[in-house]
Write an enzyme that holds these catalytic residues in place. Structure first.
Site, PDB file in Angstrom:
ATOM      1  N   GLU A   1      -6.278  18.281   1.890  1.00  0.00           N
ATOM      2  CA  GLU A   1      -7.133  17.115   1.651  1.00  0.00           C
ATOM      3  C   GLU A   1      -6.382  15.812   1.908  1.00  0.00           C
ATOM      4  OE1 GLU A   1      -6.531  19.501  -0.467  1.00  0.00           O
ATOM      5  OE2 GLU A   1      -8.433  20.584  -0.733  1.00  0.00           O
TER       6      GLU A   1
ATOM      7  N   ASP B   1      -2.456  -0.490   6.713  1.00  0.00           N
ATOM      8  CA  ASP B   1      -3.396  -0.906   5.680  1.00  0.00           C
ATOM      9  C   ASP B   1      -2.921  -2.175   4.975  1.00  0.00           C
ATOM     10  OD1 ASP B   1      -4.922   1.227   6.377  1.00  0.00           O
ATOM     11  OD2 ASP B   1      -4.768   2.302   4.482  1.00  0.00           O
TER      12      ASP B   1
ATOM     13  N   ASP C   1       0.852  -1.190   0.000  1.00  0.00           N
ATOM     14  CA  ASP C   1       0.000   0.000   0.000  1.00  0.00           C
ATOM     15  C   ASP C   1       0.888   1.240   0.000  1.00  0.00           C
ATOM     16  OD1 ASP C   1      -2.611   1.311   0.170  1.00  0.00           O
ATOM     17  OD2 ASP C   1      -1.941   1.967   2.144  1.00  0.00           O
TER      18      ASP C   1
ATOM     19  N   GLU D   1       0.793   5.781   0.453  1.00  0.00           N
ATOM     20  CA  GLU D   1       0.090   7.036   0.726  1.00  0.00           C
ATOM     21  C   GLU D   1       0.752   8.104  -0.129  1.00  0.00           C
ATOM     22  OE1 GLU D   1      -2.620   7.133   2.327  1.00  0.00           O
ATOM     23  OE2 GLU D   1      -2.504   5.137   3.265  1.00  0.00           O
TER      24      GLU D   1
ATOM     25  N   HIS E   1      -5.526   6.612   7.423  1.00  0.00           N
ATOM     26  CA  HIS E   1      -4.865   5.692   6.514  1.00  0.00           C
ATOM     27  C   HIS E   1      -3.364   5.663   6.834  1.00  0.00           C
ATOM     28  CE1 HIS E   1      -8.051   5.363   3.155  1.00  0.00           C
ATOM     29  NE2 HIS E   1      -8.618   5.816   4.245  1.00  0.00           N
TER      30      HIS E   1
ATOM     31  N   HIS F   1      -4.224  10.850   5.668  1.00  0.00           N
ATOM     32  CA  HIS F   1      -3.179  10.040   6.296  1.00  0.00           C
ATOM     33  C   HIS F   1      -2.450  10.726   7.450  1.00  0.00           C
ATOM     34  CE1 HIS F   1      -0.632  12.544   3.820  1.00  0.00           C
ATOM     35  NE2 HIS F   1      -1.033  11.977   2.695  1.00  0.00           N
TER      36      HIS F   1
END
Length: 239
Positions: free
Chosen positions: A55, A157, A10, A12, A152, A60
């Site tokens: 945003e 994750d 995963d 970010e 997140h 995260h």
């Protein structure tokens, strides 16, 4: 027996589009061998060399200040590539993560990834047509605890996705995994086989004279002595 190695992955990012200048800020990878987590992982924070949009920060929680002193992607790329090797990648919404990773690799003068990719979004839609297939929704479907996921995070994750992926492909099969682990421990000497029983019992160590003296000693305690009950049972069992 060949071992199947898979990497649950995963990322970010600072936004939604590498073409628009967004960058990767975190990578988390979890290793599976024959569908069982090994405990090995790869996790890095990355300096995106740009600001962090509000945003993205709300998703995260990685601020520009926190990432400012972290290594740049080019400095971390080889370690990431060494960890994943050429093994299959398990990714939730794979086009998003692969698009960012390949853009970062290209910007650092490296080739795109050619690993096989399993997209768990596509897999989940085949198994649960019409249902929501976000990571949180799949955790609810399979009863997986995701209470730590207030924000997140790439490594967290990945760990959660590993659990979801194992359920999507048919469950953990814990008994089989434990059986394989027990066999491995047995072969490595960590677990010893049970001792074999003797073909014939060892002879009693007490002589008849010693038994007589013991019975006389117990008899002096009276007819209700508890030991007499055990002596009577032993005699009956040996008869």
């Amino acid at each position: 027996m060949n071992l199947l190695r898979e990497i649950v992955l995963d990322t970010e990012t600072t936004g939604l589009s590498p073409a628009g200048g967004d960058r990767v800020v975190e990578i988390g990878c979890v290793e599976l061998i024959n569908h069982v987590p090994t405990g090995r992982h790869h996790h890095v924070y990355i300096n995106p060399e740009r600001d962090m949009p509000e945003e993205a920060f709300r998703v995260h929680g990685l601020s520009e200040e926190f990432l400012r002193d972290k290594p740049k992607f080019a400095e971390l790329a080889q370690g990431f590539l060494d960890f994943i090797g050429d093994d299959p990648l398990i990714i939730h919404n794979a086009p998003f993560d692969m698009g960012f990773l390949n853009a970062e690799l290209e910007w650092s003068g490296r080739k795109h990834l050619v690993n096989p990719v399993i997209d768990t979004v596509t897999l989940a839609r085949k198994i649960h047509p019409g249902a929501r297939v976000s990571l949180d929704a799949l955790c609810k479907t399979y009863g997986i605890d995701n209470s730590r996921r207030s924000l997140h995070g790439a490594l967290l994750d990945s760990e959660i996705l590993a659990e979801v992926y194992l359920e999507l492909i048919g469950g953990r099969q814990v008994a089989l995994a434990l059986s394989a682990e027990a066999e491995s421990q047995f072969r490595s000497g960590m677990v010893r086989p049970p001792a074999r029983q003797r073909p014939t019992p060892l002879p009693a160590r007490l002589t008849d004279r010693e038994r007589e003296l013991h019975a006389a000693f117990v008899g002096e305690m009276g007819d209700k002595a508890m030991w007499l009950e055990y002596l009577t049972i032993e005699v009956e069992l040996r008869a």
